[in-house]
Write an enzyme that holds these catalytic residues in place. Structure first.
Site, PDB file in Angstrom:
ATOM      1  N   SER A 296       0.812  -1.219   0.000  1.00  0.00           N
ATOM      2  CA  SER A 296       0.000   0.000   0.000  1.00  0.00           C
ATOM      3  C   SER A 296       0.850   1.275   0.000  1.00  0.00           C
ATOM      4  O   SER A 296       1.582   1.525  -0.953  1.00  0.00           O
ATOM      5  CB  SER A 296      -0.946  -0.045   1.202  1.00  0.00           C
ATOM      6  N   ASP A 307      10.428   5.001 -10.079  1.00  0.00           N
ATOM      7  CA  ASP A 307      10.053   5.587 -11.371  1.00  0.00           C
ATOM      8  C   ASP A 307      10.929   6.782 -11.745  1.00  0.00           C
ATOM      9  O   ASP A 307      11.169   7.037 -12.927  1.00  0.00           O
ATOM     10  CB  ASP A 307       8.586   6.025 -11.348  1.00  0.00           C
ATOM     11  N   LYS A 321      -0.734  -4.025  -3.374  1.00  0.00           N
ATOM     12  CA  LYS A 321      -2.005  -3.397  -3.001  1.00  0.00           C
ATOM     13  C   LYS A 321      -2.008  -1.962  -3.513  1.00  0.00           C
ATOM     14  O   LYS A 321      -1.308  -1.107  -2.982  1.00  0.00           O
ATOM     15  CB  LYS A 321      -2.200  -3.410  -1.487  1.00  0.00           C
TER      16      LYS A 321
END
Length: 529
Positions: A296, A307, A321
């Protein structure tokens, strides 16, 4: 006009009665909207009412209603859940980052509650409770020798702030009474922060609560005062929590107005979260440690830094999640956490793993990773099912969506400590009982070490500890004399770390444990390169 004034009240009464009759006639067939609305009962409510009025046996309508809500939510995603009113306070404590209590850690050994740790400066410490005390009574409740449970003790010890509780303990064979005034007890989100070497810091975050970013900021500023140049951020086992807290921490690593995460749902518009301030650690080398328990909000942080090529991810694939929940209070004091959106990393990756085969299959997905060999061999055991993306930074790496964050450097799960005798040590509580009793018997020796680092370098009683454990384990018919040498070495390291936890709590445990942790060692090796 006089005649009209006489008949006017009667006329109004007739019109009102006719309107009421027409309204009741139309009520069963018309659903209106607006401030005044009459809603036709749903079949669910009709069934509940019929059971309540007609069922042959007495029924708890609260239990029936709870079951109906649970059944409804199971038709949705695995993370939309119902929280009964009786459980809501405890569930919220973890996110709040504190609770009202007495400030001790305890374990139940041989049907006796033993104090294993006392929070420095907390209510119990101020009252005079000590490690090694054995509980006899809490208030009017006898808690020794009667099968007391952990939940029952926790209920007895917790209560409103400033309220008092009398605790009778056995200390060195003598009963003593202590009056403890309950207070606010922190639930730290940062387990430990320290310098591994002159330029490398280590911070471990266990959850994202309301206090996480503030704790992280204090930790990293403290490390910077000690010469921090590069950081190992440990998110292993961190199941997430408050999304905004992870966004704030990501902002500390990313510069400019970079996108951190965005959320969107069928009934929720797209919302983008960007960097909005100067960060505390925008330039130093960073490694993030992950495993299958990283979920999460932890995945939001790891995904954003991956990224933007801002951090190297080391360890194993995260849980997967990528759903956002909002909590809604219900009229009876209960609540539901309802999934309202999905979150996406800056490149557009959805980290949420599939749940179209049902909740049971979803919940067992991590177990399948152990069965199919993924946690030992990584990508070579399982193929990526999700789409590929390219990172935005200079490295322009390939990353994948659709099922967790895949590490840049894989470190497999160590299977050497799966011997059945070693497993029994944990499952039967033998190891916990031994650590506590050995510490109590040799307390002056262990308290002579001032820091965990001093303990790592200066304690040389591993073999004596091992022999003590081996003899102690025979009481529970556990034979440690025949286990492989490698298993013995790993278990000796764990015993040393657990003993450090007994002295310095989580700070001591991780500082000692990390000295022998292959994932931490791989992180140090990577930072050197």
């Amino acid at each position: 006009m006089k005649k009209l004034q006489v008949w006017l009240p009667l006329l109004f009464a007739v019109v009102m009665i006719m309107g009421m009759l027409i309204g009741f006639r139309l009520r069963g067939n018309i659903v209106t909207s607006g401030f005044f609305k009459t809603r036709k009962q749903s079949p669910v409510q009709e069934v509940v009412d019929l059971v309540n009025m007609k069922y042959v046996d007495p029924v708890s309508m609260d239990t029936l209603g709870n079951a109906a809500i649970d059944g409804m939510l199971t038709r949705l995603d695995p993370h939309s859940v119902y929280i009964p009113a009786a459980d809501l306070s405890e569930v919220n404590e973890d996110l709040q980052g504190n609770f009202e209590g007495v400030g001790i850690e305890f374990q139940i050994f041989d049907d006796t509650v033993n104090v294993v740790s006392v929070l420095a400066g907390g209510p119990s410490d101020k009252a005079g409770l000590q490690v090694g005390d054995k509980f006899l009574k809490v208030g009017d409740s006898i808690v020794a020798g009667n099968g007391i449970s952990t939940d029952k003790i926790r209920t007895l010890l917790r209560g409103p702030g400033a309220s008092k509780v009398i605790i009778k303990v056995l200390r060195k064979g003598q009963p003593q009474d202590f009056t403890v005034s309950r207070g606010t007890i922190p639930l730290p989100a940062v387990d430990v922060s320290y310098m591994i070497d002159k330029q490398t810091g280590y911070i471990r975050i266990n959850k994202f609560s309301e206090t996480t970013h503030a704790e992280f900021a204090r930790a990293i500023q403290g490390l910077q005062e000690k010469g921090l140049q590069q950081l190992i951020l440990d998110l292993r086992g961190n199941g997430g929590g408050i999304l905004q807290e992870s966004i704030e921490i990501a902002d500390d690593f990313l510069d400019g107005d970079k996108l951190i995460v965005y959320t969107v749902g069928a009934r929720a518009p797209k919302v983008e979260y960007h960097c909005r301030r100067d960060g505390l650690f925008e330039n130093g080398k960073t490694v993030i440690l992950t495993d299958e328990g990283t979920a999460s909000a932890s995945e939001v942080l790891a995904g954003a830094l991956q990224d933007w090529d801002r951090a190297t991810i080391i360890g194993r694939r995260t849980f997967g999640k990528g759903l956002v929940q909002e909590q809604y209070q219900l009229s009876d004091g209960s609540a539901i956490r309802l999934t309202v959106a999905r979150y996406y990393t800056p490149t557009g990756r959805s980290i949420q793993k599939p749940y179209d085969k049902g909740h049971e299959d979803y919940n067992e997905e991590v177990i399948k990773r152990f069965r199919n060999g993924e946690v030992v061999h990584g990508d070579s055991a399982t193929a990526h099912a999700g789409p590929a993306y390219k990172t935005f930074g200079k490295q322009h790496r390939t990353v994948f969506g659709g099922g967790g964050i895949t590490p840049d450097i894989f470190v497999g799960f160590d299977t050497t400590t799966l011997d059945k005798n070693i497993t029994s040590l944990y499952m039967d509580g033998t190891l916990s009982r031994f650590i506590y009793s050995y510490y109590i018997q040799h307390m002056p020796l262990f308290q002579s070490f001032k820091t965990p680092a001093e303990f790592v370098a200066g304690f040389h009683g591993e073999e004596q500890l091992w022999n003590g454990l081996a003899n102690y384990a025979t009481r529970d018919t556990i034979d440690l004399h025949a286990i492989p040498q490698k298993d013995k070495e790993i278990l000796q390291h764990r015993i040393k770390a657990l003993m450090a936890r007994q002295i310095w709590r989580t700070e001591g445990y991780y500082e000692v444990s990390n000295a022998y942790d292959p994932v931490v060692n791989k992180a140090l090796e990577t930072l050197k390169k």
